[in-house]
Design a protein around this motif. Structure first.
Motif, PDB file in Angstrom:
ATOM      1  N   THR A 161       0.858  -1.315   0.142  1.00  0.00           N
ATOM      2  CA  THR A 161       0.018  -0.078  -0.116  1.00  0.00           C
ATOM      3  C   THR A 161       0.910   1.174  -0.168  1.00  0.00           C
ATOM      4  O   THR A 161       2.208   1.347   0.626  1.00  0.00           O
ATOM      5  CB  THR A 161      -1.135   0.292   1.313  1.00  0.00           C
ATOM      6  OG1 THR A 161      -0.123  -0.005   2.355  1.00  0.00           O
ATOM      7  CG2 THR A 161      -1.783  -1.019   1.327  1.00  0.00           C
ATOM      8  N   LEU A 162       0.504   2.351  -0.662  1.00  0.00           N
ATOM      9  CA  LEU A 162       0.716   3.646  -0.517  1.00  0.00           C
ATOM     10  C   LEU A 162      -0.213   4.622   0.263  1.00  0.00           C
ATOM     11  O   LEU A 162      -1.303   4.518  -0.101  1.00  0.00           O
ATOM     12  CB  LEU A 162       1.080   4.231  -1.830  1.00  0.00           C
ATOM     13  CG  LEU A 162       1.554   5.586  -1.980  1.00  0.00           C
ATOM     14  CD1 LEU A 162       2.844   5.864  -1.149  1.00  0.00           C
ATOM     15  CD2 LEU A 162       1.717   6.062  -3.628  1.00  0.00           C
ATOM     16  N   SER A 163       0.128   5.147   1.177  1.00  0.00           N
ATOM     17  CA  SER A 163      -0.881   5.849   1.896  1.00  0.00           C
ATOM     18  C   SER A 163      -0.235   7.336   2.021  1.00  0.00           C
ATOM     19  O   SER A 163       0.922   7.727   2.314  1.00  0.00           O
ATOM     20  CB  SER A 163      -0.983   5.161   3.239  1.00  0.00           C
ATOM     21  OG  SER A 163      -1.579   4.046   3.360  1.00  0.00           O
TER      22      SER A 163
ATOM     23  N   ALA B  60     -10.598  21.071   6.099  1.00  0.00           N
ATOM     24  CA  ALA B  60     -10.900  21.505   4.912  1.00  0.00           C
ATOM     25  C   ALA B  60      -9.712  21.536   3.675  1.00  0.00           C
ATOM     26  O   ALA B  60      -9.864  21.271   2.479  1.00  0.00           O
ATOM     27  CB  ALA B  60     -11.767  22.784   4.719  1.00  0.00           C
ATOM     28  N   GLN B  61      -8.697  21.893   4.252  1.00  0.00           N
ATOM     29  CA  GLN B  61      -7.332  21.983   3.625  1.00  0.00           C
ATOM     30  C   GLN B  61      -6.842  20.637   3.171  1.00  0.00           C
ATOM     31  O   GLN B  61      -6.149  20.594   2.066  1.00  0.00           O
ATOM     32  CB  GLN B  61      -6.199  22.835   4.202  1.00  0.00           C
ATOM     33  CG  GLN B  61      -6.341  24.552   3.976  1.00  0.00           C
ATOM     34  CD  GLN B  61      -7.200  25.011   4.985  1.00  0.00           C
ATOM     35  OE1 GLN B  61      -6.758  24.640   6.307  1.00  0.00           O
ATOM     36  NE2 GLN B  61      -7.758  25.847   4.675  1.00  0.00           N
ATOM     37  N   ARG B  62      -6.916  19.624   3.660  1.00  0.00           N
ATOM     38  CA  ARG B  62      -6.301  18.125   3.445  1.00  0.00           C
ATOM     39  C   ARG B  62      -4.881  18.168   2.991  1.00  0.00           C
ATOM     40  O   ARG B  62      -4.530  17.919   2.174  1.00  0.00           O
ATOM     41  CB  ARG B  62      -7.123  17.668   2.481  1.00  0.00           C
ATOM     42  CG  ARG B  62      -8.780  17.215   2.866  1.00  0.00           C
ATOM     43  CD  ARG B  62      -9.632  16.639   2.205  1.00  0.00           C
ATOM     44  NE  ARG B  62      -9.343  16.999   0.558  1.00  0.00           N
ATOM     45  CZ  ARG B  62      -9.501  16.268  -0.384  1.00  0.00           C
ATOM     46  NH1 ARG B  62     -10.335  15.131  -0.283  1.00  0.00           N
ATOM     47  NH2 ARG B  62      -9.207  16.630  -1.650  1.00  0.00           N
ATOM     48  N   ARG B  63      -4.032  19.041   3.867  1.00  0.00           N
ATOM     49  CA  ARG B  63      -2.673  19.151   3.540  1.00  0.00           C
ATOM     50  C   ARG B  63      -2.158  17.803   3.897  1.00  0.00           C
ATOM     51  O   ARG B  63      -1.939  17.216   5.126  1.00  0.00           O
ATOM     52  CB  ARG B  63      -2.210  20.585   4.477  1.00  0.00           C
ATOM     53  CG  ARG B  63      -2.673  21.707   4.033  1.00  0.00           C
ATOM     54  CD  ARG B  63      -2.609  22.007   2.571  1.00  0.00           C
ATOM     55  NE  ARG B  63      -2.250  22.989   2.112  1.00  0.00           N
ATOM     56  CZ  ARG B  63      -2.111  23.410   0.756  1.00  0.00           C
ATOM     57  NH1 ARG B  63      -2.147  22.566  -0.093  1.00  0.00           N
ATOM     58  NH2 ARG B  63      -1.628  24.537   0.413  1.00  0.00           N
ATOM     59  N   LEU B  64      -0.991  17.587   3.195  1.00  0.00           N
ATOM     60  CA  LEU B  64      -0.163  16.305   3.450  1.00  0.00           C
ATOM     61  C   LEU B  64       0.723  16.682   4.789  1.00  0.00           C
ATOM     62  O   LEU B  64       1.456  17.789   4.770  1.00  0.00           O
ATOM     63  CB  LEU B  64       0.850  16.220   2.232  1.00  0.00           C
ATOM     64  CG  LEU B  64       1.893  15.104   2.344  1.00  0.00           C
ATOM     65  CD1 LEU B  64       1.276  13.925   2.270  1.00  0.00           C
ATOM     66  CD2 LEU B  64       3.013  15.242   1.284  1.00  0.00           C
ATOM     67  N   VAL B  65       0.642  15.748   5.532  1.00  0.00           N
ATOM     68  CA  VAL B  65       1.505  15.413   6.542  1.00  0.00           C
ATOM     69  C   VAL B  65       2.507  14.418   6.650  1.00  0.00           C
ATOM     70  O   VAL B  65       3.512  14.381   7.434  1.00  0.00           O
ATOM     71  CB  VAL B  65       0.738  15.499   8.039  1.00  0.00           C
ATOM     72  CG1 VAL B  65       0.048  16.910   8.114  1.00  0.00           C
ATOM     73  CG2 VAL B  65      -0.161  14.510   8.226  1.00  0.00           C
ATOM     74  N   ARG B  66       2.164  13.225   5.976  1.00  0.00           N
ATOM     75  CA  ARG B  66       3.059  12.145   6.038  1.00  0.00           C
ATOM     76  C   ARG B  66       2.690  11.268   4.809  1.00  0.00           C
ATOM     77  O   ARG B  66       1.373  11.375   4.426  1.00  0.00           O
ATOM     78  CB  ARG B  66       2.590  11.193   7.404  1.00  0.00           C
ATOM     79  CG  ARG B  66       3.370  10.007   7.481  1.00  0.00           C
ATOM     80  CD  ARG B  66       3.040   9.492   8.991  1.00  0.00           C
ATOM     81  NE  ARG B  66       3.522  10.432   9.849  1.00  0.00           N
ATOM     82  CZ  ARG B  66       2.826  10.601  10.826  1.00  0.00           C
ATOM     83  NH1 ARG B  66       1.373  10.342  10.830  1.00  0.00           N
ATOM     84  NH2 ARG B  66       3.197  11.652  11.636  1.00  0.00           N
ATOM     85  N   PHE B  67       3.798  10.328   4.491  1.00  0.00           N
ATOM     86  CA  PHE B  67       3.337   9.457   3.240  1.00  0.00           C
ATOM     87  C   PHE B  67       4.059   7.994   4.109  1.00  0.00           C
ATOM     88  O   PHE B  67       4.704   7.846   4.751  1.00  0.00           O
ATOM     89  CB  PHE B  67       3.736   9.825   1.990  1.00  0.00           C
ATOM     90  CG  PHE B  67       5.532   9.585   1.844  1.00  0.00           C
ATOM     91  CD1 PHE B  67       5.831   8.511   1.424  1.00  0.00           C
ATOM     92  CD2 PHE B  67       5.994  10.915   2.013  1.00  0.00           C
ATOM     93  CE1 PHE B  67       7.215   8.318   1.178  1.00  0.00           C
ATOM     94  CE2 PHE B  67       7.287  10.766   1.461  1.00  0.00           C
ATOM     95  CZ  PHE B  67       7.874   9.713   1.353  1.00  0.00           C
ATOM     96  N   VAL B  68       3.180   6.896   3.838  1.00  0.00           N
ATOM     97  CA  VAL B  68       3.744   5.664   4.010  1.00  0.00           C
ATOM     98  C   VAL B  68       3.558   4.502   3.016  1.00  0.00           C
ATOM     99  O   VAL B  68       2.596   4.647   2.195  1.00  0.00           O
ATOM    100  CB  VAL B  68       2.596   5.400   5.212  1.00  0.00           C
ATOM    101  CG1 VAL B  68       3.020   3.748   5.632  1.00  0.00           C
ATOM    102  CG2 VAL B  68       2.457   6.224   6.367  1.00  0.00           C
ATOM    103  N   VAL B  69       4.668   3.789   2.831  1.00  0.00           N
ATOM    104  CA  VAL B  69       5.006   2.704   1.839  1.00  0.00           C
ATOM    105  C   VAL B  69       4.756   1.402   2.719  1.00  0.00           C
ATOM    106  O   VAL B  69       5.726   1.272   3.682  1.00  0.00           O
ATOM    107  CB  VAL B  69       6.142   3.009   0.920  1.00  0.00           C
ATOM    108  CG1 VAL B  69       6.091   1.672   0.042  1.00  0.00           C
ATOM    109  CG2 VAL B  69       5.917   4.399   0.062  1.00  0.00           C
TER     110      VAL B  69
END
Length: 147
Positions: A124-126, A133-142
């Motif tokens: 998975t890629l998360s 409302a902004q839904r700004r990126l805070v982290r990504f996970v592989v």
């Protein structure tokens, strides 16, 4: 406008999802070192060398013992800034075929990210985005299985 470099880096990580500390460190521009305090009998923990995170606040790589479990390798990276990336930019780059994981109600609303989870044949890629409302990126996970 979103940061195309972060998407390019993630795409390079996913080009051959057999993650290893040297590959992850090279692509993320950091030196990864063992984190013996986070090791367990089943998992080797790796993190960015102290003060050397560069564009990332936190990088956590978990390498499983090959004889235990399903061999899932876990990489979590928290960029220092969102790079202008939000849920719309993520959907435009990776598509709209994702599952949404909403935080447990035990957490204070807005204190934990919502995850957009893309399932692939290798794992998975998360993307963790702010629960506003902004839904700004805070982290990504592989999360990928050894092949």
């Amino acid at each position: 406008m979103s940061d195309p470099n972060l998407f390019a880096t993630i795409d390079q990580l996913l080009a051959e999802p057999a993650l290893a500390p040297d590959k992850v460190g090279h692509l993320l521009g950091v030196t990864l070192v063992r984190d013996p305090d986070a090791d367990t009998p089943a998992v080797e923990a790796w993190a960015a060398a102290a003060g050397k995170g560069g564009a990332y606040e936190v990088i956590d790589l978990r390498m499983p013992d090959p004889d235990i479990g399903d061999g899932t390798i876990f990489l979590s990276a928290t960029p220092r800034g969102d790079g202008g990336i939000d849920g719309t930019a993520i959907g435009a780059h990776y598509g709209l075929d994702f599952k949404t994981e909403i935080p447990s109600p035990r957490f204070r609303p807005g204190s934990v990210p919502v995850y957009l989870v893309y399932e692939r044949d290798w794992g998975t890629l998360s993307f963790g985005v702010t629960a506003d409302a902004q839904r700004r990126l805070v982290r990504f996970v592989v999360s990928t299985r050894r092949r």
